[in-house]
Design an enzyme around this catalytic site. Structure first.
Site, short mmCIF file in Angstrom:
data_model
loop_
_atom_site.label_atom_id
_atom_site.label_comp_id
_atom_site.label_asym_id
_atom_site.label_seq_id
_atom_site.Cartn_x
_atom_site.Cartn_y
_atom_site.Cartn_z
N ASP A 315 0.80 -1.22 0.00
CA ASP A 315 0.00 0.00 0.00
C ASP A 315 0.84 1.27 0.00
O ASP A 315 0.37 2.32 -0.45
CB ASP A 315 -0.95 0.00 1.19
CG ASP A 315 -2.13 -0.93 0.97
OD1 ASP A 315 -2.58 -1.06 -0.18
OD2 ASP A 315 -2.60 -1.56 1.94
N TYR A 399 -9.66 -0.61 3.00
CA TYR A 399 -9.13 -0.50 4.36
C TYR A 399 -8.78 0.93 4.72
O TYR A 399 -8.34 1.71 3.87
CB TYR A 399 -7.87 -1.36 4.51
CG TYR A 399 -8.12 -2.74 5.07
CD1 TYR A 399 -8.47 -2.92 6.40
CD2 TYR A 399 -8.00 -3.87 4.26
CE1 TYR A 399 -8.69 -4.19 6.92
CE2 TYR A 399 -8.22 -5.15 4.77
CZ TYR A 399 -8.57 -5.30 6.10
OH TYR A 399 -8.78 -6.55 6.60
#
Length: 697
Positions: A315, A399
């Protein structure tokens, strides 16, 4: 008119360059100037990233030691651009000199995906005839394509396509109603999108189709909860009040609080970067860490079926924690008296874009700092603690990650990460089982097993740059029970193992020995313990990388193979999975494995080193995680050990203190900083015991 405006910009930039702290992020004006300089020589490129090229450490140390005598480090921008034919160029722009000082084409790599790269995919996918056809087979008519959504991800790595094409995979969903969460209605196919040509080039379709979920929507927003029966009514207001203001000060981006001094930086990739961290030890300003950052993370999913093997998102390296940062809101993300810092980046065209309130800085009560009651005479001293929190929150698709850097009064630095948001979901056929690779968290909704593995980069400066790392294990004493050396079998000690070279400078977590790691300056001994001054890395949430050795994730996420790696410091070694992460095959592994392989015998003993720590959580989803996850925290501590000669917070004003002689004389005791607004929970005539007078204030 234009010439005059350019002169104004140039004059402003020259003044700003002279005034900016060398570690400050690039301002909007500086970004605009960088773009203008690059465009003069390379007008056809578009911009991927524009960020501060941090001054070389030796240069910064020299300037810091003599800011009036040494040359001030130049303001330099690190630029990644993309040209025609997906050619990638890395460049450096010196703002003091107003020129491009480095420019090179980098072959065989794909730079990170920006928010602009991600946002366009959904529009293209909805219009693609092949996607429309697949939706029709699942019962979604062409006129309802506006109800079709996708989470665009990098493709990870797929050997069918390699690294030359700039690709994304679209994880597909459906929303029956605009207020519904699409994660309840995952679709069973996955388009592959070419970012260069902006078209769908392939669709992965399972051999056995999974029908569209027909379960009622599982939503998490306020209106949905009202329909389910509303909210709890027994919560009373809980306010944070600092009537005299905060206890910290900001000098530009240098933060000072409770003996701490730290520069708060921010970039598109790591998010918050803390630099030049010092502690004022009774008038002596002592360096502790040169730079701390959350440098990388990987989220490998555990379903081996195609195409789920591609789901292992980096990420930070693939999308950027800074790019994905939220605009924080008072009373929601942060509570109390808040100081905010903005973040500014350049978009594809090079135009500066600002995320307001990207960083939140505030104080919190931290419970008891220290306390002792003498049972003989009921004398008591209790002092309450507070902590300073520097935080940001970023959204990576489904998320959310809350990143909290916490400074404690006793010299401890804590990194806490909270995971929340929504599980990544996949379609589950009626009557099918999600086991063993996942869990059915809601009818027709399969949430796959996965890990969140974070890599903390620690650049220590423990009373100077020459540091050594030791593995520390609680170890039983030698000798059998009944022996002269261990007659009763109760002996144990802290066994320290020095990490000496890059090749041997790795270590795994061992919970049975309470393993920690000490970063020590062996050149300086504590006056009392006669042990080297040190900081201890305490980390208990350290799962092993479950991907097998030689597999795709193991090769790409080399930083996660061990809990700790130690490398010899290099200015260019910032990103543990490599500079350009998307679509790497892991052959050879980039980042930490490559750095170690290049010089395995390099000494990491009593020299300038970097410690890389991988920690995180292995997540086996459950229904309690759906439709939105309660925040799951994990924490890492950097604690002083033999650094101070006594408890460093003895000078924090107590909440209550009494001596034996005062108790004997019937005196009430000495009151320090007391929260005069605290009350007994239920009123009435109850009296607090004298020995707990201020525990809960």
């Amino acid at each position: 008119m234009v010439l005059e405006r350019l002169k104004q910009i140039a004059s402003h930039i020259t003044h700003q360059v002279a005034q900016s702290h060398p570690l400050d992020p690039l301002s909007a004006d500086e970004i605009a100037e960088v773009v203008a300089i690059v465009k003069r020589e390379h007008p056809d490129v578009h911009f991927n990233t524009i960020t501060l090229w941090e001054p070389r450490k030796a240069e910064m140390m020299l300037w810091k030691s003599s800011p009036t005598e040494a040359a001030r480090p130049h303001r330099v921008a690190d630029v990644v651009t993309i040209g025609r034919g997906s050619k990638v160029f890395d460049g450096l722009v010196d703002l003091n000199e107003g020129r491009l000082v480095a420019w090179a084409q980098v072959d065989g790599v794909q730079p990170m995906l920006t928010m602009e790269d991600l946002q366009i995919v959904e529009t293209i996918v909805r219009k693609d005839p092949k996607v429309i056809e697949q939706c029709g087979l699942l019962g979604i008519p062409p006129q309802d394509m506006y109800k079709v959504y996708c989470d665009p991800w990098t493709i990870g790595y797929d050997e069918r396509f390699g690294s030359k094409l700039r690709l994304q995979q679209a994880l597909m969903y459906y929303r029956p109603h605009i207020d519904d969460s699409q994660y309840t209605y995952p679709l069973d196919f996955c388009p592959i999108y070419n970012a260069d040509t902006q078209e769908v080039i392939h669709i992965d379709i399972p051999k056995v189709r999974i029908p569209l979920n027909t379960a009622p929507a599982a939503n998490y927003h306020a209106e949905a909860q009202k329909a389910r029966g509303g909210y709890r009514t027994d919560l009373k207001p809980l306010n944070v009040d600092q009537p005299e203001g905060v206890s910290f000060k900001m000098d530009g981006r240098v933060l000072k609080w409770q003996n701490w001094s730290v520069h708060v930086g921010f970039n598109h990739r790591e998010g918050i970067v803390l630099s030049d961290i010092c502690y004022n030890d009774q008038g002596t300003v002592r360096p502790v860490f040169w730079r701390l950052s959350l440098a990388e993370m990987v989220v490998p999913y555990g379903n081996p079926d195609h195409p789920h093997q591609r789901k292992h998102a980096f990420d930070l390296g693939e999308y950027g924690a800074g790019f994905m940062s939220n605009e924080l809101s008072l009373g929601c993300d942060c509570k109390g008296a808040i100081h905010y810092l903005d973040a500014t980046f350049g978009n594809r065209a090079g135009v500066p874009q600002t995320i307001k309130n990207a960083i939140c800085i505030h104080e919190e009560d931290a419970g008891i700092l220290f306390k002792h009651t003498d049972f003989r005479d009921n004398s008591c001293t209790v002092t309450r603690a507070r902590k300073l929190v520097v935080s940001h929150v970023f959204t990576a698709g489904n998320y959310e990650y809350g990143v909290y850097w916490i400074f404690h009064q006793d010299g401890t630095i804590q990194l806490e990460i909270k995971l929340t948001g929504i599980l990544n979901t996949y379609a589950l056929a009626p009557g099918a089982s999600a086991a063993p690779w996942g869990t059915e968290v809601y009818p027709g909704v399969n949430a796959h097993n996965h890990q969140h593995l974070f890599c903390l980069r620690v650049d220590p400066n423990i009373d100077g740059a020459e540091n050594t790392v030791f593995q520390v294990d609680a170890t039983p004493g030698e000798g059998e029970v009944g022996s002269e050396t261990n007659k009763y079998g109760n002996a144990f000690y802290a066994k320290k193992t020095k990490l000496s070279t890059q090749a041997t400078g790795n270590s795994d977590y061992n919970g049975s020995t309470g393993r920690t790691w000490e970063i020590a300056n062996t050149n300086k001994l504590n006056a009392h313990s006669k042990k080297p001054v040190a900081y201890k890395l305490v980390s208990r949430e350290v799962p092993s990388l479950l991907a097998k050795e030689g597999g795709l994730v193991w090769k790409r996420a080399g930083f996660a193979r061990h809990a700790v790696h130690v490398t010899k410091y290099s200015d260019d070694q910032i990103h543990p999975a490599g500079r350009h992460v998307p679509q790497t095959s892991g052959e050879p592994s980039q980042g930490i494995p490559a750095w170690i392989a290049a010089d395995p015998d390099a000494s990491i003993d009593n020299t300038d080193v970097v410690l890389w720590h991988t920690f995180g959580v292995t997540h086996f989803p459950s229904p309690e995680d759906y439709p939105v996850m309660p925040a799951e925290p994990m924490t890492v501590l950097l604690r002083p050990r033999n650094f101070f000669t006594q408890n460093p917070v003895m000078d924090v004003p107590p909440s209550y203190s009494s001596t034996p002689s005062q108790v004997a004389a019937g005196k009430a005791g000495l009151r320090g900083v007391v929260d005069r607004f605290s009350r007994l929970a239920f009123g009435g005539t109850q009296q607090k015991p004298a020995s707990t007078d201020c525990d809960c204030k």
